[in-house]
Scaffold this active site. Sequence first.
Site, PDB file in Angstrom:
ATOM      1  N   ASP B 101       0.861  -1.182   0.000  1.00  0.00           N
ATOM      2  CA  ASP B 101       0.000   0.000   0.000  1.00  0.00           C
ATOM      3  C   ASP B 101       0.902   1.239   0.000  1.00  0.00           C
ATOM      4  OD1 ASP B 101       1.095  -0.061   2.468  1.00  0.00           O
ATOM      5  OD2 ASP B 101      -0.782   0.068   3.575  1.00  0.00           O
ATOM      6  N   ASP B 275      -7.670  -8.023  -0.419  1.00  0.00           N
ATOM      7  CA  ASP B 275      -6.742  -8.263   0.688  1.00  0.00           C
ATOM      8  C   ASP B 275      -7.443  -7.916   1.978  1.00  0.00           C
ATOM      9  OD1 ASP B 275      -6.423  -5.188   0.352  1.00  0.00           O
ATOM     10  OD2 ASP B 275      -5.433  -5.671   2.240  1.00  0.00           O
ATOM     11  N   CYS B 313     -12.000 -30.331   4.626  1.00  0.00           N
ATOM     12  CA  CYS B 313     -11.097 -29.228   4.300  1.00  0.00           C
ATOM     13  C   CYS B 313      -9.722 -29.777   3.907  1.00  0.00           C
ATOM     14  CB  CYS B 313     -10.968 -28.298   5.508  1.00  0.00           C
ATOM     15  SG  CYS B 313      -9.763 -26.983   5.280  1.00  0.00           S
ATOM     16  N   CYS B 315      -6.897 -28.036   3.883  1.00  0.00           N
ATOM     17  CA  CYS B 315      -5.796 -27.207   4.389  1.00  0.00           C
ATOM     18  C   CYS B 315      -4.789 -28.083   5.129  1.00  0.00           C
ATOM     19  CB  CYS B 315      -6.337 -26.093   5.303  1.00  0.00           C
ATOM     20  SG  CYS B 315      -6.542 -26.574   7.020  1.00  0.00           S
ATOM     21  N   CYS B 318      -6.226 -29.321   8.666  1.00  0.00           N
ATOM     22  CA  CYS B 318      -7.341 -30.283   8.712  1.00  0.00           C
ATOM     23  C   CYS B 318      -7.063 -31.582   7.949  1.00  0.00           C
ATOM     24  CB  CYS B 318      -8.603 -29.672   8.106  1.00  0.00           C
ATOM     25  SG  CYS B 318      -9.228 -28.248   8.994  1.00  0.00           S
ATOM     26  N   HIS B 350      -5.394 -22.626   8.425  1.00  0.00           N
ATOM     27  CA  HIS B 350      -6.726 -23.005   7.962  1.00  0.00           C
ATOM     28  C   HIS B 350      -7.452 -21.809   7.330  1.00  0.00           C
ATOM     29  CE1 HIS B 350     -10.781 -24.755   7.958  1.00  0.00           C
ATOM     30  NE2 HIS B 350     -11.158 -23.563   8.391  1.00  0.00           N
TER      31      HIS B 350
HETATM   32 ZN   LIG Z   1      -8.767 -26.607   7.432  1.00  0.00          ZN
END
Ligand SMILES: [Zn+2]
Lengths: 464, 406
Positions: B101, B275, B313, B315, B318, B350
């Site tokens: 920025d 963002d 999930c 990620c 998980c 996550h």
């Molecule tokens: Zn997750």
Amino acid sequence: MNIAKMTFEVAKTVASGSAARTATLNLSNGNSIATPAFITTSSRGCVPNLTPDNVNVDKHVPGAVAVGLEDFVERPQAPLLLKDVGDEPSRTRFSLPEEVNIFLQTRRPSNVLPNKPNGRNMLSMYSSVGVVDIDIDQFPLMANAVAPEVFVAPADASGLSPSGACPGSNKVKKMVMRSQRWLEKCVADVKVPIYASILPTLPVLHQKEYLKTVVENQDKINGLVFHTRAEHSEYPDQTIDLSRFDSTRKPTDAAAAESAARKAAAQGPTDGNGNPLDVKTEHLTGPKPVLDELKNLGMGKTMPLYHSGQCDTPQQMLLLIQQGFDLLSGYSVETFSDAGVALDFTFPATPGAVFGHNLWDPKFKNDFSPLADSNQALSAPHHRAYLYHLLDAHEMLGHVILEQHNLEIYNRFLAGVRRSIEAGTFDADVKDFFEVYGDSKLVLKLVEMGEKLQGSHGADKDRF
Amino acid sequence: MIRNMTKKPLEFTLRAKCSRSKARAADMDLPHGRVKTPMFMPVATQASLKGLTPEQLEKSLGCNICLNNTYHLGLKPGQDTLDRVGGAHKFQNWNKNILTDSGGFQMVSLLKLARITEEGVEFQSPHDGSPMLLTPEHSMSLQNSIGSDIMMQLDDVVATLTEGPRMEEAMHRSIRWLDRCIKAHKNPDTQNLFAIIQGGLDADMRKFCCHEMIKRDTPGYAIGGLSGGENKEAYCEVVTTCTDILPENKPRYCMGVGYAEDLVVSVALGADLFDCVYPSRTARFGNAITRYGNLNLRNKQYADDFRPIEEGCKCPTCRPKSEGGMGITRAVVNSLASKETTGAHFLTLHNIHYQLNLMDEAREAILEDEFPEFVKKFFKDLHGDKDKYPQWAVDALRGVDIDLLD
Ligand SMILES: [Zn+2]
């Protein structure tokens, strides 16, 4: 009952001088640990600051991780580790890589003595919600649920006072009897390999009855654990036996420490024969008196010796290794990481090198050299200026990177120790190590420095 | 070094457009690799993303662009250090793209004493209270030192709800400041300078500003001055007004937008980049973002909940160990939350994954021309009953031919 197979093979001992040795500890899961090794600290089932994907087992946790049951007993009536989740052992609830070796012990690595006495069948533990009493029957249940590679059987140490005085004879009697009963209980009910705890600070004479119980159950005991009281954190390498390393370096310190130790011995508790007991002698003699007594009592096998007590520096580790210890608490990694120190020592020592760098120091603001000078191809790609910035900006990533870096330095240090023992140069290398890097007191100045410098950075809060 | 002078530091290639809404999928090639839009960009304020290593961000989460804040880097480590090391990529060991920025917004929002004049933003040094001035030239100089792949012009930031002459002044001044930024920008061959559209909630001002910025032909355009307490209807109105005018062959960036619903609706309205600090900030308070809504894993009810944070999930937190993940359960996060930093790291991983994956799924849907179906499923998973759908989203989506209540 199915005791998983676990063996301990001593490969090499130092020919003369110290009791240092290398060995291979074969675990029931098929892994083996080359010793001397350090046991990585955990907190609530994770290596501090590291998610399991940031833990490289070979680089950071080559030995094992010590997990304290104390971290999981907030609800004494319904301990988390006993919650059923099907066939999986409760170790899956730790935040550790799957292939890590686990040493399950009652206490988390710490130097705090319980301030509340244990009961006949109760162990007093510090949970995150305060002191809780855990029924001794719970321990085999939790050990079996977790299925660690090693379970350290609990012993009653609650008779010990923080002053370091030897407890009175009634207390000693109680401690011995409870510890005997608890060990027998674990031997009967625990289905994973057990290490027996030697009663901390009690002279051999006072715990003979307990040692008998250890010998009687030797077939089912795979190792011995020595705890050291917090008071022994006074740098043992500053006391008598180390003067041989330190005398040229700091004659006054060594002499002062020696006289202090003598004074303490003169005023301290006495053994059964009225002779003064030197509460600091444990560091001088190491496990030898206990091992001799165990042998007298009929112990027929060589067991790995785990020093789970306080050990503040690599210098102290070296002395413990010289006393014959195979496994050492890695608690000091946290001390250095928390203080913002990136360690840089090697074994054997690198002439002219420094022990570590306190990255709170503004002199690193524009230092773009790697975290460690000492010619090691370390995995962390980061430079000192970035770590200085992360600490200065109170960014959590600083502690993640320091933890990884320092674990890797300890790992290389102990690999160096093993090579040195194999090469027969260990005792001379230890002497060099002290000469190049200084003693414990000196290297702990790096930690104190962190506390001071941190204060001068102010506590400007993370803004988001 | 011989450089290919024909290659620009930003190539924007449209890959697909939704046949009903204004949603689009594109490839944005930047100096540090390709960014596939729509894209959520995580915020590494002080050259670090809340405890995640650059390796985790790049390799485990597949992130190709993150934000650094110019104001923060200007204070720590400071321009001198950035110059010496050769920019923020080298400083933080991040070989993917960085967007910065201008520093102006942070000053106005963090420092109450900031005052804006034609020259720049006047403020007091947080170090010693001495008066300082951030000019468009200084902002460019800082961002040139940082070496960000995408730089933002300094704009005149006023509260979103400001009306009348002050808003108009801010809009005109932002245009003048863009001209000063373009002039001061030292590395146009390697760093992209984006214009910021201002104009508050006034459609005419926004239109005027768009046309003026388009004349300056910057490689991309940000829609600024939003996320400042305006209602969502007004937000959507501004976004759609701007995307109607902005050229199709350049990226459009909604600054500071990060709630899942806002992302999905904004994509439908034709925005490409977003963002927000929200996913990492909320992680530190124990919150997990999931497709079915947020969970606060500090609550006692999760102490014995051995399910993953979100069923299915992918990620790193998980994903089951058998699939190379960490297989962390809600109970584990509960036991660590507010006691060990690791608990926050699990949730940050996550939550960032959630945001990146949401935009991935949107992109896939656009490429398959199934975006309206994706939007409908998203709202159904999040709210269940149609009568719980927020009216602003229903209305905004209806405006681009997606009827949630169908
Ligand atoms: Zn997750």
